[in-house]
Design a protein around this motif. Structure first.
Motif, PDB file in Angstrom:
ATOM      1  N   LEU A  33       0.821  -1.211   0.000  1.00  0.00           N
ATOM      2  CA  LEU A  33       0.000   0.000   0.000  1.00  0.00           C
ATOM      3  C   LEU A  33       0.858   1.265   0.000  1.00  0.00           C
ATOM      4  O   LEU A  33       1.825   1.366   0.753  1.00  0.00           O
ATOM      5  CB  LEU A  33      -0.914  -0.003   1.233  1.00  0.00           C
ATOM      6  N   ASP A  34       0.476   2.224  -0.857  1.00  0.00           N
ATOM      7  CA  ASP A  34       1.174   3.514  -0.918  1.00  0.00           C
ATOM      8  C   ASP A  34       0.387   4.634  -0.258  1.00  0.00           C
ATOM      9  O   ASP A  34       0.962   5.508   0.401  1.00  0.00           O
ATOM     10  CB  ASP A  34       1.448   3.900  -2.376  1.00  0.00           C
ATOM     11  N   VAL A  35      -0.941   4.654  -0.465  1.00  0.00           N
ATOM     12  CA  VAL A  35      -1.743   5.773   0.024  1.00  0.00           C
ATOM     13  C   VAL A  35      -3.109   5.279   0.473  1.00  0.00           C
ATOM     14  O   VAL A  35      -3.701   4.398  -0.148  1.00  0.00           O
ATOM     15  CB  VAL A  35      -1.879   6.876  -1.058  1.00  0.00           C
ATOM     16  N   LEU A  36      -3.586   5.852   1.585  1.00  0.00           N
ATOM     17  CA  LEU A  36      -4.893   5.520   2.144  1.00  0.00           C
ATOM     18  C   LEU A  36      -5.705   6.794   2.271  1.00  0.00           C
ATOM     19  O   LEU A  36      -5.244   7.781   2.843  1.00  0.00           O
ATOM     20  CB  LEU A  36      -4.732   4.866   3.524  1.00  0.00           C
ATOM     21  N   PHE A  37      -6.938   6.770   1.732  1.00  0.00           N
ATOM     22  CA  PHE A  37      -7.854   7.913   1.807  1.00  0.00           C
ATOM     23  C   PHE A  37      -8.937   7.611   2.842  1.00  0.00           C
ATOM     24  O   PHE A  37      -9.626   6.587   2.758  1.00  0.00           O
ATOM     25  CB  PHE A  37      -8.502   8.177   0.445  1.00  0.00           C
ATOM     26  N   VAL A  38      -9.086   8.527   3.817  1.00  0.00           N
ATOM     27  CA  VAL A  38     -10.050   8.323   4.902  1.00  0.00           C
ATOM     28  C   VAL A  38     -10.840   9.609   5.104  1.00  0.00           C
ATOM     29  O   VAL A  38     -10.264  10.699   5.205  1.00  0.00           O
ATOM     30  CB  VAL A  38      -9.359   7.946   6.219  1.00  0.00           C
ATOM     31  N   GLY A  39     -12.162   9.488   5.182  1.00  0.00           N
ATOM     32  CA  GLY A  39     -12.997  10.641   5.443  1.00  0.00           C
ATOM     33  C   GLY A  39     -12.865  11.112   6.880  1.00  0.00           C
ATOM     34  O   GLY A  39     -12.570  10.339   7.797  1.00  0.00           O
ATOM     35  N   ALA A  40     -13.096  12.413   7.105  1.00  0.00           N
ATOM     36  CA  ALA A  40     -12.964  13.019   8.427  1.00  0.00           C
ATOM     37  C   ALA A  40     -14.317  13.506   8.924  1.00  0.00           C
ATOM     38  O   ALA A  40     -14.879  14.453   8.364  1.00  0.00           O
ATOM     39  CB  ALA A  40     -11.972  14.177   8.390  1.00  0.00           C
ATOM     40  N   GLY A  41     -14.853  12.846   9.962  1.00  0.00           N
ATOM     41  CA  GLY A  41     -16.050  13.302  10.640  1.00  0.00           C
ATOM     42  C   GLY A  41     -15.663  13.615  12.079  1.00  0.00           C
ATOM     43  O   GLY A  41     -15.085  14.655  12.374  1.00  0.00           O
ATOM     44  N   THR A  42     -15.924  12.665  12.982  1.00  0.00           N
ATOM     45  CA  THR A  42     -15.376  12.788  14.334  1.00  0.00           C
ATOM     46  C   THR A  42     -13.868  12.561  14.315  1.00  0.00           C
ATOM     47  O   THR A  42     -13.187  12.852  15.283  1.00  0.00           O
ATOM     48  CB  THR A  42     -16.001  11.758  15.286  1.00  0.00           C
ATOM     49  N   THR A  43     -13.370  12.007  13.228  1.00  0.00           N
ATOM     50  CA  THR A  43     -11.978  11.616  12.951  1.00  0.00           C
ATOM     51  C   THR A  43     -11.585  10.336  13.690  1.00  0.00           C
ATOM     52  O   THR A  43     -10.410  10.010  13.787  1.00  0.00           O
ATOM     53  CB  THR A  43     -10.938  12.734  13.246  1.00  0.00           C
ATOM     54  N   GLY A  44     -12.570   9.571  14.176  1.00  0.00           N
ATOM     55  CA  GLY A  44     -12.254   8.308  14.811  1.00  0.00           C
ATOM     56  C   GLY A  44     -11.625   7.318  13.846  1.00  0.00           C
ATOM     57  O   GLY A  44     -10.568   6.736  14.132  1.00  0.00           O
ATOM     58  N   THR A  45     -12.263   7.122  12.688  1.00  0.00           N
ATOM     59  CA  THR A  45     -11.707   6.213  11.678  1.00  0.00           C
ATOM     60  C   THR A  45     -10.358   6.719  11.200  1.00  0.00           C
ATOM     61  O   THR A  45      -9.382   5.957  11.080  1.00  0.00           O
ATOM     62  CB  THR A  45     -12.667   6.079  10.492  1.00  0.00           C
ATOM     63  N   LEU A  46     -10.286   8.006  10.921  1.00  0.00           N
ATOM     64  CA  LEU A  46      -9.048   8.617  10.432  1.00  0.00           C
ATOM     65  C   LEU A  46      -7.912   8.442  11.430  1.00  0.00           C
ATOM     66  O   LEU A  46      -6.808   8.017  11.078  1.00  0.00           O
ATOM     67  CB  LEU A  46      -9.281  10.098  10.145  1.00  0.00           C
ATOM     68  N   MET A  47      -8.156   8.762  12.686  1.00  0.00           N
ATOM     69  CA  MET A  47      -7.094   8.704  13.690  1.00  0.00           C
ATOM     70  C   MET A  47      -6.668   7.273  13.992  1.00  0.00           C
ATOM     71  O   MET A  47      -5.481   6.989  14.182  1.00  0.00           O
ATOM     72  CB  MET A  47      -7.538   9.399  14.973  1.00  0.00           C
ATOM     73  N   GLY A  48      -7.618   6.348  14.039  1.00  0.00           N
ATOM     74  CA  GLY A  48      -7.250   4.967  14.284  1.00  0.00           C
ATOM     75  C   GLY A  48      -6.364   4.412  13.192  1.00  0.00           C
ATOM     76  O   GLY A  48      -5.338   3.758  13.459  1.00  0.00           O
ATOM     77  N   CYS A  49      -6.722   4.691  11.944  1.00  0.00           N
ATOM     78  CA  CYS A  49      -5.915   4.209  10.806  1.00  0.00           C
ATOM     79  C   CYS A  49      -4.588   4.950  10.720  1.00  0.00           C
ATOM     80  O   CYS A  49      -3.530   4.333  10.508  1.00  0.00           O
ATOM     81  CB  CYS A  49      -6.705   4.373   9.512  1.00  0.00           C
ATOM     82  N   ALA A  50      -4.623   6.269  10.864  1.00  0.00           N
ATOM     83  CA  ALA A  50      -3.392   7.056  10.748  1.00  0.00           C
ATOM     84  C   ALA A  50      -2.395   6.662  11.828  1.00  0.00           C
ATOM     85  O   ALA A  50      -1.184   6.530  11.566  1.00  0.00           O
ATOM     86  CB  ALA A  50      -3.717   8.542  10.842  1.00  0.00           C
ATOM     87  N   ARG A  51      -2.878   6.471  13.042  1.00  0.00           N
ATOM     88  CA  ARG A  51      -1.975   6.104  14.133  1.00  0.00           C
ATOM     89  C   ARG A  51      -1.350   4.727  13.902  1.00  0.00           C
ATOM     90  O   ARG A  51      -0.155   4.512  14.141  1.00  0.00           O
ATOM     91  CB  ARG A  51      -2.733   6.146  15.456  1.00  0.00           C
ATOM     92  N   TRP A  52      -2.157   3.779  13.396  1.00  0.00           N
ATOM     93  CA  TRP A  52      -1.623   2.434  13.152  1.00  0.00           C
ATOM     94  C   TRP A  52      -0.549   2.478  12.072  1.00  0.00           C
ATOM     95  O   TRP A  52       0.534   1.902  12.245  1.00  0.00           O
ATOM     96  CB  TRP A  52      -2.744   1.478  12.746  1.00  0.00           C
ATOM     97  N   PHE A  53      -0.825   3.154  10.956  1.00  0.00           N
ATOM     98  CA  PHE A  53       0.160   3.184   9.868  1.00  0.00           C
ATOM     99  C   PHE A  53       1.382   4.012  10.254  1.00  0.00           C
ATOM    100  O   PHE A  53       2.498   3.717   9.812  1.00  0.00           O
ATOM    101  CB  PHE A  53      -0.485   3.704   8.578  1.00  0.00           C
ATOM    102  N   TRP A  54       1.210   5.035  11.069  1.00  0.00           N
ATOM    103  CA  TRP A  54       2.357   5.809  11.542  1.00  0.00           C
ATOM    104  C   TRP A  54       3.300   4.936  12.355  1.00  0.00           C
ATOM    105  O   TRP A  54       4.522   5.019  12.229  1.00  0.00           O
ATOM    106  CB  TRP A  54       1.860   6.983  12.386  1.00  0.00           C
TER     107      TRP A  54
END
Length: 336
Positions: free
Chosen positions: A170-191
């Motif tokens: 995987l090179d890039v992941l696109f995640v929508g931002a609402g409460t940012t729960g999905t975004l933060m969980g995924c971003a933190r894991w890949f970081w």
């Protein structure tokens, strides 16, 4: 064969749509709506409820209350019904009628806030109401998706590693931002586990999440009138903002190929298209986008030409006469 005893026990993790065949976009779309709640919000709802039971916040006789524009409210109303709690969803006029009816079908109460806070909009008014309610009546338990760490940890534990397992390159992941729960969980894991992956947040124009000016937004799901407390911008590599008209056009494009996705998905796909189009020509990337929901809850809005015409300029194809049916005798004559 899977056998379950509660509706929150099942969620399909490994279904992807190749958007190259649907709308000529080199992205794999992770479908998060194949569960009994119909959206990605089931994961956060399940984690928050189970955690509240473990720490004693939820006890017999408790009434769960949450501010939601629809999908989380549906997930919580389903889980509350399954586990014997009452549920009150505090929403606003942007909540789809179908979502309200579905929550009520589970026995939930739905309260619609119509007057926005002067500076924090409808979301701020919803949150203020919930705070007053829980202060007044101890039966009500606010899980508070906006600050609850189990919102993002649900995706750190499930969504991100599931994507990584399916796409080791995987090179890039696109995640929508609402409460940012999905975004933060995924971003933190890949970081932490695969820093080479670029995480792109997709937000709606008019949302204040990433510092933009507030403006009218009519499609529920993504965006916020109050900056999400869960957001850590240091974990996000890039941000794309999408106009709601573009969201609708993208949803219509996918529907014409037989895929009826929700407004949040249309925004994420639009953002992925915009971001990839700005990349150097000829660059080949393995890209995944997360589709939070399907389109059945948007039939009265995104997929309704009259609703679209009322709130936006008419879209191409709206108002055109339908293709006339082929006469029966012509069909019969062509057989054999």
């Amino acid at each position: 064969m899977p056998v379950i005893q509660a509706p929150h026990e099942i969620n399909m993790e490994d279904l992807y749509v190749d958007l190259a065949a649907v709308c000529d976009l080199p992205v794999f779309l992770k479908c998060e709506s194949f569960n009994f709640a119909g959206s990605v919000k089931l994961k956060a709802a399940r984690e928050m409820v189970l955690a509240a039971e473990r720490d004693g916040s939820l006890t017999p006789g408790s009434v769960i209350v949450e501010s939601s524009s629809g999908n989380l409210g549906i997930a919580l109303s389903m889980i509350a019904a399954s586990r014997g709690y009452g549920f009150l969803c505090v929403t606003d006029s942007r909540c789809n009628p179908a979502s309200r009816r579905q929550m009520q079908s589970f026995g939930a109460q739905v309260l619609t806030i119509s007057r926005p806070d002067r500076t924090r909009g409808l979301l701020g008014a919803r949150m203020d109401y919930v705070q007053r309610l829980v202060a007044y009546d101890p039966r009500y338990v606010w899980l508070n998706q906006y600050t609850n760490p189990h919102n993002w940890s649900a995706h750190y534990r499930t969504t991100a590693p599931a994507i990584a397992a399916q796409f080791p390159a995987l090179d890039v992941l696109f995640v929508g931002a609402g409460t940012t729960g999905t975004l933060m969980g995924c971003a933190r894991w890949f970081w932490e586990h695969r820093r080479s992956v670029t995480v792109v947040a997709v937000d709606s124009v008019g949302s204040v999440t990433f510092g933009g000016p507030p403006a009218r937004r009519l499609i529920p799901g993504l965006g916020a009138g109050v900056r999400p407390p869960l957001l850590d911008t240091g974990l996000v590599d890039d941000v794309v903002l999408v106009e709601e008209r573009e969201t609708i056009e993208t949803c219509r494009t996918m529907a014409r190929r037989g895929f009826l996705f929700g407004g949040s998905t249309g925004t994420v796909v639009s953002g992925a298209r915009r971001w990839l189009a700005a990349r150097p020509g000829g660059e080949r990337l393995t890209a995944v986008a997360i589709a939070p929901d399907q389109g059945d809850r948007y039939l009265d809005s995104v997929y309704d030409p009259e609703w679209v015409a009322e709130h936006y300029a008419p879209l191409e194809g709206d108002g055109e006469p339908p293709v006339p049916p082929v006469p029966a005798q012509r069909l019969v004559a062509g057989v054999g």
